[in-house]
Enzyme design. Structure first.
Site, PDB file in Angstrom:
ATOM      1  N   GLN A  92       0.846  -1.195   0.000  1.00 42.06           N
ATOM      2  CA  GLN A  92       0.000   0.000   0.000  1.00 42.06           C
ATOM      3  C   GLN A  92       0.881   1.244   0.000  1.00 42.06           C
ATOM      4  OE1 GLN A  92      -3.517  -0.574   2.951  1.00 42.06           O
ATOM      5  NE2 GLN A  92      -1.884  -1.909   3.642  1.00 42.06           N
ATOM      6  N   HIS A 110      -1.493   1.378  -4.314  1.00 40.27           N
ATOM      7  CA  HIS A 110      -1.947   2.751  -4.100  1.00 40.27           C
ATOM      8  C   HIS A 110      -1.121   3.764  -4.901  1.00 40.27           C
ATOM      9  CE1 HIS A 110      -4.064   1.647  -0.042  1.00 40.27           C
ATOM     10  NE2 HIS A 110      -4.729   1.240  -1.106  1.00 40.27           N
ATOM     11  N   THR A 178       0.437  -2.660   8.742  1.00 47.62           N
ATOM     12  CA  THR A 178      -0.758  -1.946   8.274  1.00 47.62           C
ATOM     13  C   THR A 178      -1.837  -2.014   9.350  1.00 47.62           C
ATOM     14  OG1 THR A 178      -2.462  -1.801   6.559  1.00 47.62           O
ATOM     15  CG2 THR A 178      -1.475  -3.966   6.877  1.00 47.62           C
ATOM     16  N   SER A 179      -2.547  -0.884   9.504  1.00 49.67           N
ATOM     17  CA  SER A 179      -3.523  -0.792  10.596  1.00 49.67           C
ATOM     18  C   SER A 179      -4.829  -1.495  10.258  1.00 49.67           C
ATOM     19  CB  SER A 179      -3.809   0.681  10.906  1.00 49.67           C
ATOM     20  OG  SER A 179      -4.288   1.329   9.753  1.00 49.67           O
ATOM     21  N   ASN A 203       3.011  -6.732  13.201  1.00 49.55           N
ATOM     22  CA  ASN A 203       2.683  -5.305  13.338  1.00 49.55           C
ATOM     23  C   ASN A 203       3.041  -4.822  14.737  1.00 49.55           C
ATOM     24  OD1 ASN A 203       1.660  -3.054  11.912  1.00 49.55           O
ATOM     25  ND2 ASN A 203      -0.284  -3.179  12.983  1.00 49.55           N
ATOM     26  N   LEU A 204       3.245  -3.515  14.845  1.00 47.96           N
ATOM     27  CA  LEU A 204       3.555  -2.935  16.151  1.00 47.96           C
ATOM     28  C   LEU A 204       2.423  -3.178  17.139  1.00 47.96           C
ATOM     29  CD1 LEU A 204       5.907  -1.326  17.313  1.00 47.96           C
ATOM     30  CD2 LEU A 204       4.740   0.763  16.627  1.00 47.96           C
ATOM     31  N   ALA A 219       8.923  -3.873  12.839  1.00 48.63           N
ATOM     32  CA  ALA A 219       9.080  -4.620  11.586  1.00 48.63           C
ATOM     33  C   ALA A 219      10.529  -5.056  11.356  1.00 48.63           C
ATOM     34  CB  ALA A 219       8.598  -3.758  10.411  1.00 48.63           C
TER      35      ALA A 219
HETATM   36  N1  APR Z   1       6.936  -1.823  12.786  1.00 46.77           N
HETATM   37  C1  APR Z   1       5.766  -2.451  12.523  1.00 46.77           C
HETATM   38  N2  APR Z   1       4.577  -1.827  12.489  1.00 46.77           N
HETATM   39  C2  APR Z   1       4.576  -0.495  12.730  1.00 46.77           C
HETATM   40  C3  APR Z   1       5.759   0.228  12.996  1.00 46.77           C
HETATM   41  C4  APR Z   1       6.983  -0.497  13.029  1.00 46.77           C
HETATM   42  N3  APR Z   1       8.149   0.098  13.271  1.00 46.77           N
HETATM   43  N4  APR Z   1       5.429   1.530  13.202  1.00 46.77           N
HETATM   44  C5  APR Z   1       4.093   1.608  13.052  1.00 46.77           C
HETATM   45  N5  APR Z   1       3.580   0.392  12.776  1.00 46.77           N
HETATM   46  C6  APR Z   1       2.177   0.019  12.538  1.00 46.77           C
HETATM   47  C7  APR Z   1       1.176   0.846  13.306  1.00 46.77           C
HETATM   48  O1  APR Z   1       0.947   0.247  14.578  1.00 46.77           O
HETATM   49  C8  APR Z   1      -0.041   0.779  12.399  1.00 46.77           C
HETATM   50  O2  APR Z   1      -0.867  -0.336  12.737  1.00 46.77           O
HETATM   51  O3  APR Z   1       1.927   0.272  11.184  1.00 46.77           O
HETATM   52  C9  APR Z   1       0.549   0.566  11.010  1.00 46.77           C
HETATM   53  C10 APR Z   1       0.457   1.762  10.097  1.00 46.77           C
HETATM   54  O4  APR Z   1      -0.893   2.023   9.850  1.00 46.77           O
HETATM   55  P1  APR Z   1      -1.375   3.244   8.948  1.00 46.77           P
HETATM   56  O5  APR Z   1      -0.659   4.505   9.331  1.00 46.77           O
HETATM   57  O6  APR Z   1      -2.849   3.242   8.998  1.00 46.77           O
HETATM   58  O7  APR Z   1      -0.834   2.870   7.489  1.00 46.77           O
HETATM   59  P2  APR Z   1      -1.465   1.900   6.421  1.00 46.77           P
HETATM   60  O8  APR Z   1      -2.182   0.770   7.068  1.00 46.77           O
HETATM   61  O9  APR Z   1      -0.377   1.587   5.458  1.00 46.77           O
HETATM   62  O10 APR Z   1      -2.510   2.840   5.705  1.00 46.77           O
HETATM   63  C11 APR Z   1      -3.250   2.309   4.638  1.00 46.77           C
HETATM   64  O11 APR Z   1      -4.300   4.406   4.207  1.00 46.77           O
HETATM   65  O12 APR Z   1      -4.013   6.693   4.135  1.00 46.77           O
HETATM   66  C12 APR Z   1      -4.167   5.559   3.382  1.00 46.77           C
HETATM   67  O13 APR Z   1      -3.532   5.123   1.179  1.00 46.77           O
HETATM   68  C13 APR Z   1      -3.006   5.316   2.464  1.00 46.77           C
HETATM   69  O14 APR Z   1      -1.804   3.296   1.939  1.00 46.77           O
HETATM   70  C14 APR Z   1      -2.381   4.048   2.997  1.00 46.77           C
HETATM   71  C15 APR Z   1      -3.565   3.362   3.622  1.00 46.77           C
END
Ligand code: APR
Length: 237
Positions: A92, A110, A178-179, A203-204, A219
């Site tokens: 993503q 994306h 990813t959240s 995931n965190l 990660a």
């Molecule tokens: N290691 C592992 N996981 C991590 C780390 C880390 N160091 N730091 C943060 N995280 C986790 C967070 O806990 C969270 O669950 O990564 C996740 C990031 O989530 P989001 O910020 O929501 O990102 P993402 O899931 O990629 O968003 C999806 O949303 O805004 C849109 O198009 C955009 O591609 C993006 C999509």
């Protein structure tokens, strides 16, 4: 390795330790705008300068050359090399770090920050500079404005047919960083379960989605460890 066909889904968390902010850091705000209010076709129509500025800030980080792939990106390259069946990395992220690490069979669902798209013909082109608002395509006559090659909220993600097909044939599905807030990616795990795949979240924090295996941590630690474990035949299931 026990698994033959592998699909990996990554999100912003895999690039966090390369120094890139995740989307929902800062409570999902960018200069007091909700990301969901900037990354939309409506925002681009109403206020293109704001949208260019948002993506320019992100493009600049990549163009400065200070951001590089981390151990998690590299571990996925090793996993791809070891996979004897079909491997697909679905990201993503728009940051190019998987490509820089050397991932081959991958799709950026994306879009990509370092590309632009003609607003008229939809032709995609490399763009290794920031937008100045006056950028025009070379494909149309007269030349038309360019937009970021990014899938905005309300737009259809890219490569969906290829992704769904790969998940349908997968025996292992791994979701990293990813959240699980944004569909359709957030629903891929359910399709993987229906396909009979083993499902793993690295995931965190734990997302709301169901996975057969969930591991919480950074990660750069979790991904190399998990990849080593499955290459050594030591995964839980
Ligand atoms: N290691 C592992 N996981 C991590 C780390 C880390 N160091 N730091 C943060 N995280 C986790 C967070 O806990 C969270 O669950 O990564 C996740 C990031 O989530 P989001 O910020 O929501 O990102 P993402 O899931 O990629 O968003 C999806 O949303 O805004 C849109 O198009 C955009 O591609 C993006 C999509």
């Amino acid at each position: 390795m026990k698994y033959k066909n592998i699909v990996v889904l990554t999100g912003a968390g895999i690039s966090a330790e390369s120094g890139l902010k995740t989307f929902r850091d800062n409570d999902g705000l960018w200069e007091n705008h909700r990301v969901e209010d900037v990354a939309t076709p409506q925002a681009f129509a109403a206020n293109p300068e704001l949208v260019y500025a948002f993506y320019n800030a992100r493009r600049q980080q990549l163009l400065n050359g200070n951001v590089s792939p981390n151990a998690a990106h590299h571990a996925l390259v090793a996993l791809e090399k070891a996979c004897e069946g079909q491997f697909l990395l679905v990201t993503q992220n728009v940051d190019n770090l998987h490509q820089q690490a050397g991932s081959q069979n991958m799709v950026a669902m994306h879009g990509e920050l370092l590309k632009a798209r003609c607003t008229h013909s939809q032709q995609i082109m490399d763009m290794h500079s920031t937008f100045d608002g006056q950028d025009r395509c070379h494909c149309c006559q007269p030349a038309k404005p360019l937009r970021p090659h990014i899938v905005w909220f309300g737009e259809m993600p890219l490569f969906m047919e290829q992704i769904v097909d790969a998940i349908w044939h997968a025996d292992l599905f791994i979701s990293i960083g990813t959240s699980g807030n944004v569909y359709p990616a957030a629903g891929f795990v359910n399709e993987a379960i229906q396909a009979g795949a083993h499902t793993v979240e690295l995931n965190l924090e734990s997302s709301p989605s169901q996975f057969a295996e969930k591991h919480q941590g950074r990660a750069t630690v979790l991904v190399p460890d998990y990849v080593s474990a499955i290459l050594a035949g030591k995964s839980q299931n």
